[in-house]
Design a protein around this motif. Structure first.
Motif, PDB file in Angstrom:
ATOM      1  N   VAL A  98       0.849  -1.188   0.000  1.00  0.00           N
ATOM      2  CA  VAL A  98       0.000   0.000   0.000  1.00  0.00           C
ATOM      3  C   VAL A  98       0.884   1.236   0.000  1.00  0.00           C
ATOM      4  O   VAL A  98       1.751   1.375   0.860  1.00  0.00           O
ATOM      5  CB  VAL A  98      -0.888   0.051   1.258  1.00  0.00           C
ATOM      6  N   GLY A  99       0.665   2.105  -0.941  1.00  0.00           N
ATOM      7  CA  GLY A  99       1.367   3.384  -0.917  1.00  0.00           C
ATOM      8  C   GLY A  99       0.530   4.359  -0.123  1.00  0.00           C
ATOM      9  O   GLY A  99      -0.684   4.448  -0.314  1.00  0.00           O
ATOM     10  N   LEU A 100       1.183   5.069   0.792  1.00  0.00           N
ATOM     11  CA  LEU A 100       0.441   6.027   1.596  1.00  0.00           C
ATOM     12  C   LEU A 100       0.966   7.410   1.259  1.00  0.00           C
ATOM     13  O   LEU A 100       2.157   7.677   1.445  1.00  0.00           O
ATOM     14  CB  LEU A 100       0.644   5.701   3.079  1.00  0.00           C
ATOM     15  N   VAL A 101       0.120   8.258   0.711  1.00  0.00           N
ATOM     16  CA  VAL A 101       0.586   9.585   0.345  1.00  0.00           C
ATOM     17  C   VAL A 101      -0.257  10.670   0.979  1.00  0.00           C
ATOM     18  O   VAL A 101      -1.408  10.455   1.351  1.00  0.00           O
ATOM     19  CB  VAL A 101       0.610   9.799  -1.192  1.00  0.00           C
ATOM     20  N   GLY A 102       0.333  11.816   1.091  1.00  0.00           N
ATOM     21  CA  GLY A 102      -0.339  12.974   1.661  1.00  0.00           C
ATOM     22  C   GLY A 102       0.727  14.002   1.962  1.00  0.00           C
ATOM     23  O   GLY A 102       1.903  13.664   2.098  1.00  0.00           O
ATOM     24  N   GLU A 103       0.309  15.263   2.040  1.00  0.00           N
ATOM     25  CA  GLU A 103       1.261  16.308   2.380  1.00  0.00           C
ATOM     26  C   GLU A 103       1.768  16.098   3.799  1.00  0.00           C
ATOM     27  O   GLU A 103       1.185  15.339   4.557  1.00  0.00           O
ATOM     28  CB  GLU A 103       0.572  17.670   2.322  1.00  0.00           C
ATOM     29  N   ASN A 104       2.804  16.838   4.165  1.00  0.00           N
ATOM     30  CA  ASN A 104       3.203  16.827   5.568  1.00  0.00           C
ATOM     31  C   ASN A 104       2.018  17.353   6.368  1.00  0.00           C
ATOM     32  O   ASN A 104       1.431  18.352   6.004  1.00  0.00           O
ATOM     33  CB  ASN A 104       4.410  17.735   5.803  1.00  0.00           C
ATOM     34  N   ALA A 117       3.563 -10.884   3.270  1.00  0.00           N
ATOM     35  CA  ALA A 117       3.418  -9.773   4.205  1.00  0.00           C
ATOM     36  C   ALA A 117       2.652  -8.619   3.568  1.00  0.00           C
ATOM     37  O   ALA A 117       2.512  -8.549   2.348  1.00  0.00           O
ATOM     38  CB  ALA A 117       4.788  -9.282   4.660  1.00  0.00           C
ATOM     39  N   THR A 118       2.168  -7.738   4.428  1.00  0.00           N
ATOM     40  CA  THR A 118       1.571  -6.494   3.956  1.00  0.00           C
ATOM     41  C   THR A 118       2.609  -5.397   4.145  1.00  0.00           C
ATOM     42  O   THR A 118       3.237  -5.330   5.195  1.00  0.00           O
ATOM     43  CB  THR A 118       0.324  -6.149   4.781  1.00  0.00           C
ATOM     44  N   ILE A 119       2.800  -4.582   3.133  1.00  0.00           N
ATOM     45  CA  ILE A 119       3.807  -3.531   3.238  1.00  0.00           C
ATOM     46  C   ILE A 119       3.134  -2.174   3.066  1.00  0.00           C
ATOM     47  O   ILE A 119       2.362  -1.966   2.132  1.00  0.00           O
ATOM     48  CB  ILE A 119       4.904  -3.722   2.169  1.00  0.00           C
ATOM     49  N   ILE A 120       3.403  -1.290   3.990  1.00  0.00           N
ATOM     50  CA  ILE A 120       2.920   0.083   3.845  1.00  0.00           C
ATOM     51  C   ILE A 120       4.113   0.935   3.477  1.00  0.00           C
ATOM     52  O   ILE A 120       5.136   0.934   4.183  1.00  0.00           O
ATOM     53  CB  ILE A 120       2.279   0.603   5.141  1.00  0.00           C
ATOM     54  N   ASP A 159       0.448  -1.668  -4.968  1.00  0.00           N
ATOM     55  CA  ASP A 159      -0.728  -2.264  -5.583  1.00  0.00           C
ATOM     56  C   ASP A 159      -1.908  -1.323  -5.442  1.00  0.00           C
ATOM     57  O   ASP A 159      -2.812  -1.304  -6.251  1.00  0.00           O
ATOM     58  CB  ASP A 159      -1.084  -3.573  -4.874  1.00  0.00           C
ATOM     59  N   ARG A 160      -1.870  -0.571  -4.347  1.00  0.00           N
ATOM     60  CA  ARG A 160      -3.006   0.283  -4.038  1.00  0.00           C
ATOM     61  C   ARG A 160      -2.440   1.535  -3.396  1.00  0.00           C
ATOM     62  O   ARG A 160      -1.435   1.463  -2.691  1.00  0.00           O
ATOM     63  CB  ARG A 160      -3.903  -0.454  -3.044  1.00  0.00           C
ATOM     64  N   ILE A 161      -3.053   2.669  -3.673  1.00  0.00           N
ATOM     65  CA  ILE A 161      -2.534   3.920  -3.126  1.00  0.00           C
ATOM     66  C   ILE A 161      -3.625   4.604  -2.311  1.00  0.00           C
ATOM     67  O   ILE A 161      -4.755   4.766  -2.782  1.00  0.00           O
ATOM     68  CB  ILE A 161      -2.038   4.843  -4.259  1.00  0.00           C
ATOM     69  N   ILE A 162      -3.287   4.942  -1.073  1.00  0.00           N
ATOM     70  CA  ILE A 162      -4.240   5.630  -0.210  1.00  0.00           C
ATOM     71  C   ILE A 162      -3.818   7.090  -0.116  1.00  0.00           C
ATOM     72  O   ILE A 162      -2.650   7.382   0.138  1.00  0.00           O
ATOM     73  CB  ILE A 162      -4.258   4.998   1.198  1.00  0.00           C
TER      74      ILE A 162
END
Lengths: 505, 342
Positions: free
Chosen positions: A34-40, A199-202, A216-219
Motif C-alpha cells: 500500500v502506498g500512503l501519500v499525503g502532504e506533511n 506480508a503487507t507492506i505500507i 498495488d493500491r494507493i491511499i
C-alpha cells in the motif's frame, strides 16, 4: 478478494490545537503493498504511530486480524506482527549484523543468561542469505551501505514476526528511498515484491513516481482525512497531486509562466574547473537573473562542482570569475564574501543551526550590520529577522521559535531568508524541495522565481528531472565527471525528461 | 592552516585504507587489540634500548604486573561506563570512601573494630551503592553523568576525609597485606585478581544480554530504547558494577599499604582515563571492551615504569602522560562518528 488484515474504524486523534485524524475508515489487506501519500501534516505519520503504539487514538478502533487492539508501544507492535522501518533507520552502527538483528531477543540463543555467539551468528547468516544480502553476520553495521542496513532492518522485523508466529506481518517503511541510490532503490523494490508474498507492506514516500511504480493500491490522505484509495492502474502523479493538495497544480506548475529572460550581464564565470579523478575541466557562465540547473546522477561530478563554488572543496585547477574579476574560493567564508550563498541538501545538518531560534539563524551572517556602538543591537536584530521572515513567509509563532521545531518547508524558508538577508547575489540551491510537501514546494518555487526577477542568479540541483527542467533557464548535463551538453529551457519549449535521460545515463 | 589539517587527516585515512587491504592488514584488523599490541612492543623496544635491557628483565616485568594490578581494576571499572557513552568521574571518591571504611572496620590503631573477612562483602556493597547512586542521578534525575559523578566524587571524598578526620589509619590485621603482596607462580596476586576481573567483565560484555545492551546504548541510546532495551535499568546496573569494582580496588589499596586514608584515591582517575583512551575504548561510546582496558593499563604502567628506570625527571612524567593521552585520542578517535568536535 484478499482478506483484511487490519482496519481502522472511525479513527480519531487530536493534538492541542490540531485535529490530526478526523475519524475515518481504512482497511489493509493481506499480501499487498500500500502506498500512503499525503502532504506533511496530512496524518500519515500519526496513523502509523497509532499502528505502532507510539500514540493512542482518541477515538475509534484499530482492528488487527479482526480483533480490536490498543498497542502499548513499538515492542508490543512487533510482538503482534507490526514493524516499522523509521526514516532515520534504527540500526546501531557499532554492533554486528547479528547483534542488531537479535537486539533484545538474545534469549533465543542464551542458556542460563549466557549467549552463544556461534548460534547467533549462524542464525543471522541464514536470515541475511534468505534476503539475498551479500554480507557476513559478523560485519559491523557501520561498515554497511545505507541500503544494506535497511535490508538488515527489514530482515530483523520479518524474523521477529516469525518468532511471534504471525502469518502475515505488516511492514511499514517510512521514506525508505531518500537515503538510497538509484540502483539500490531498484533492488529494494525487487526485495519488497518478494516479501509481499507473505506480508503487507505500507510504503510512505514523497516521490509519487516511486509510489505508483511499487504499490498495488494507493491511499491518499489530506488534512487528517481519508480522500480516496485507488489501484495502481488508475494512478498517475498529476491525479494524486491534485488529490493531495485539493487544487489543480498542473497549470503553472514550477511557476513556468513566471520564468524570465536573464540579463546579458555575466555574474559568474567558471573556466576549466577540475578536480582530480572526480571532475574533468568544465567551463560555463551564469548570467544575472538566470536559473541554471546542473543534472546528472550521483557521481557525475555535480556535487563536487558546487562544493568548489561554495568553498567546501578545493579544485585542483581552473579559475572562477565573479563579475569579470578572478576570485579564489578556498573556504565557505570566501564564497560568502563574494556573495555566493549555498543552500545545502541537508538543512538540519548543514543549512541551519536547529537548536538556535529563527532570528539567530537569519541574522547569522549579518551581525556586523546589526551593531550599534560596536555592540549587537537587539532592536535591529529583531527588525532584520522579522523583515526577512515576512519576505520569505515563514510560518511561526515568533521570531524566537527554535528552528528544530519548524516543518521542513519553513526550515527551508529560514535558510533562504538567511542568505537573502546577507544580500547574496548568487545562490547555489542543492535539492531545494527535498522532504517538503507539495504545498510548500509551490511556495519555494514562487520564491525562486521572485529571486530571479530581482536579478539574483541561481544554480540548482533538484530531486527530479521534471523539477530541474521546469525551474531552469538553462541546463548543464554532467556524466561520470564530464560535461556532456547544455540545453536551453525556455518557458514555451521545455525539453521532456525523456530527451535528457539519454545523456545522463 | 585549515587546508593542511584536512590533508593530513585524509592522508592518514588513505594509508589506513590501503594497509587494511594487504594480508598483514587483514590479520591486523582481525585481532581486536592489534594496535595496542604494536604500541606495547614499540614502548618495550624503546625502553629496553634506553635502559640497556633492564626493562625487559623478568624481575622488572613482575614489577610492572604488580604496579598494573590496581590501575587495571580501576580502568576495568571506568571503561564500562564509557562504553555506554556516559562518563564516570566518581572513581577517586568511591575509592576514598571504601578505603576509609576498610581502615576503620578492620583491626586498626584508632578504634576497636575488627570485621575480618566480612570487609569483602562490605566494600562490594558500599561501592555498589555509591555506583547505583551515580546511575540513579543519571537516569532518574536525568543529570549528565559527567557532572553527577563529579559531584559524587567530591561528596564521597569529603565524607571520607570527615570520617577519618583527615589522617591515615594504620591497620593491624596483616592477613590482607600478606595475600596481596604475595606471588602465585611468580605472578603478583593483585595482577591475577585484575586479570580475573578482566575475564569476568569480558565475559559479561560478550556473552550476556547486559553486555550487548550496554554496547547498544553506547551506539545510540535513542535507537536502543526503540528496539526495546531497558536503558535506565542497564545504566543503573553498569554504574553499580563499576562502583563495586572501585570498592574492591579501594580495599586492595588499603591492604597493600596496610593503612588507610581518604587521599589514597587521589590521582587515580587520570591514569585510568589514559589507559581507557590508550586501550582504544572510544570516548564517544560503543567501541572497545575489557581487553582494550587491560592492554591500555599495561601500556600506561609500562611507560611510567620505563621512564622511572631511565631516571627521567618525575615532574616530566606527568607531562609525558598528558602527551600520551592526547596522542592516543588523536589516533583512535572516530571522527566520522562524532561529526562535530565540541
Amino acid at each position: 478478494m484478499k482478506q483484511i488484515i487490519a482496519e481502522f474504524k472511525n479513527i480519531r486523534k487530536e493534538f492541542p490545537g490540531v485535529i490530526a485524524l478526523k475519524g475515518f475508515d481504512v482497511n489493509l489487506y493481506e499480501k499487498e503493498i500500500v502506498g500512503l501519500v499525503g502532504e506533511n501534516g496530512a496524518g500519515k505519520s500519526t496513523l502509523m504511530k497509532i499502528m505502532t503504539g507510539i500514540y493512542q487514538p482518541d477515538g475509534g478502533e484499530f482492528l488487527l486480524r479482526g480483533k480490536s487492539v490498543s498497542m502499548r508501544g513499538p515492542l508490543d507492535a512487533i510482538e503482534r506482527g507490526i514493524g516499522m522501518v523509521f526514516q532515520e533507520g534504527s540500526i546501531l552502527p557499532n554492533l554486528s549484523v547479528a547483534e542488531n538483528i537479535f537486539l533484545c531477543h538474545e534469549k533465543e540463543f542464551s542458556r542460563l543468561g549466557i549467549i552463544s555467539e556461534e548460534a547467533m551468528n549462524k542464525k543471522a547468516q541464514e536470515i541475511i542469505n534468505q534476503h539475498g544480502l551479500e554480507i557476513q553476520a559478523t560485519d559491523l553495521c557501520g561498515s554497511l551501505s545505507p541500503a544494506q542496513r535497511q535490508m538488515v532492518e527489514i530482515s530483523r522485523l520479518l524474523w521477529l514476526s516469525d518468532l511471534y508466529n504471525h502469518e502475515n506481518p505488516i511492514l511499514i517503511l517510512d521514506e525508505p528511498t531518500t537515503v538510497l541510490l538509484e540502483r539500490e532503490i531498484t533492488k529494494l523494490f525487487e526485495n519488497l515484491k518478494i516479501i509481499k508474498a507473505k506480508a503487507t507492506i505500507i510504503f510512505i514516500s514523497h516521490r509519487l513516481e516511486e509510489i505508483i511504480e511499487l504499490s498495488d493500491r494507493i491511499i491518499v490522505l489530506k488534512d487528517g482525512d481519508f480522500v480516496t484509495d485507488m489501484p495502481q492502474k488508475e494512478a498517475s502523479t498529476t491525479k494524486i497531486e491534485q488529490l493531495m493538495v485539493g487544487r489543480d497544480l498542473a497549470t503553472g506548475y514550477y511557476r513556468v509562466n513566471e520564468q524570465i529572460e536573464p540579463e546579458e550581464e555575466v555574474v559568474l564565470k567558471v573556466q576549466g574547473l577540475a578536480i582530480n579523478s572526480m571532475l574533468e575541466p568544465i567551463s560555463f557562465e551564469l548570467r544575472k537573473g538566470e536559473i541554471l540547473a546542473l543534472t546528472g546522477l550521483v557521481g557525475s561530478g555535480k556535487e563536487e562542482l558546487v562544493k568548489c563554488l561554495s568553498g567546501s572543496m578545493i579544485p585542483s585547477q581552473g579559475k572562477i570569475f565573479r563579475n569579470d574579476k578572478e576570485i579564489n574560493i578556498r573556504q565557505p567564508k570566501h564564497a560568502i564574501e563574494n556573495t555566493i550563498g549555498y543552500i545545502p541538501i541537508d538543512r538540519r545538518v548543514e543549512g541551519l543551526a536547529i537548536d538556535l531560534d529563527i532570528a539567530e539563524n537569519i541574522n547569522m551572517l549579518v551581525y556586523e550590520r546589526l551593531k550599534k556602538h560596536k555592540l549587537i543591537n537587539r532592536k535591529k536584530e529583531r527588525a532584520n529577522a522579522l523583515h526577512w521572515m515576512d519576505v520569505v513567509k515563514v510560518k511561526a509563532s515568533s521570531h524566537q521559535m527554535k528552528c528544530g521545531n519548524l516543518s521542513g518547508g519553513n526550515q527551508q524558508k529560514v535558510v533562504l531568508g538567511k542568505w537573502l538577508s546577507a544580500e547574496t547575489e548568487i545562490l547555489i540551491v542543492d535539492h531545494p524541495t527535498r522532504g517538503i510537501d507539495v504545498g510548500a514546494k509551490d511556495e519555494i518555487y514562487h520564491h525562486i522565481r521572485n529571486l530571479a526577477k530581482q536579478g539574483r542568479s541561481m544554480i540548482i540541483m533538484c530531486d527530479t528531472l521534471e523539477e530541474d527542467i521546469g525551474l531552469c533557464n538553462r541546463m548543464l548535463i554532467l556524466k561520470d565527471g564530464k560535461f556532456v551538453k547544455e540545453l536551453e529551457c525556455p518557458p514555451n519549449a521545455k525539453p521532456t525528461p525523456a530527451d535528457i535521460i539519454k545523456s545522463i545515463v | 592552516m585549515d587546508r593542511k589539517r584536512v590533508d593530513v587527516l585524509s592522508l592518514v585515512e588513505t594509508y589506513r585504507a590501503r594497509f587494511s587491504k594487504t594480508s598483514a592488514g587483514k590479520l591486523y584488523g582481525k585481532i581486536p587489540i592489534s594496535g595496542q599490541i604494536v604500541a606495547l612492543v614499540i614502548v618495550s623496544l624503546i625502553f629496553s634500548f634506553g635502559t640497556k635491557g633492564q626493562f625487559l628483565k623478568i624481575s622488572n616485568i613482575v614489577t610492572i604486573m604488580g604496579l598494573a594490578g590496581i590501575p587495571m581494576i580501576l580502568c576495568l571499572g571506568v571503561h564500562q561506563v564509557i562504553i555506554m557513552g556516559a562518563m564516570d568521574l566518581s572513581l577517586e571518591g568511591i575509592v576514598a570512601i571504601t578505603a576509609v571504611f576498610s581502615g576503620l572496620l578492620l583491626k586498626n590503631s584508632v578504634n576497636t573494630n575488627d570485621v575480618g573477612l566480612w570487609i569483602i562483602p562490605f566494600v562490594i556493597v558500599l561501592g555498589g551503592i555509591a555506583g547505583m547512586i551515580n546511575g540513579l542521578l543519571n537516569t532518574k534525575l536525568r543529570m549528565p553523568s559527567f557532572i553527577a559523578t563529579l559531584g559524587m566524587s567530591w561528596t564521597l571524598f569529603g565524607t571520607a576525609i570527615m570520617i577519618s578526620r583527615g589522617s591515615s589509619i594504620p591497620i593491624r590485621d596483616l592477613r590482607f597485606q600478606k595475600v596481596i603482596i604475595a606471588n602465585i607462580f611468580g605472578i603478583p596476586v593483585v595482577f591475577v585478581l585484575a586479570i580475573a576481573i578482566g575475564i569476568i567483565t569480558y565475559f559479561l560484555q560478550k556473552r550476556t544480554k547486559l553486555g550487548k545492551h550496554m554496547y547498544a546504548i553506547g551506539g545510540n541510546e535513542v535507537l536502543a530504547k526503540q528496539a526495546g532495551v531497558n536503558v535506565n535499568r542497564i545504566k543503573i546496573l553498569v554504574f553499580t558494577i563499576t562502583g563495586v569494582i572501585y570498592g574492591i580496588a579501594g580495599l586492595l589499596l588499603v591492604a597493600r599499604l596496610n593503612s588507610s586514608a581518604a587521599r589514597y584515591g587521589n590521582n587515580l582517575l587520570f591514569p585510568a582515563m589514559t589507559a581507557v583512551a590508550v586501550g582504544g575504548v572510544s570516548l564517544s561510546g560503543g567501541v572497545g571492551g575489557a581487553l582494550n582496558a587491560m592492554m591500555g593499563t599495561i601500556i600506561v604502567v609500562a611507560l611510567n615504569n620505563g621512564l622511572v628506570l631511565m631516571q627521567v625527571n618525575p615532574y616530566m612524567q606527568s607531562a609525558v602522560n598528558g602527551v600520551v593521552l592526547i596522542c592516543a585520542v588523536a589516533l583512535t578517535i572516530d571522527r566520522k562518528k562524532i561529526g562535530l568536535i565540541k
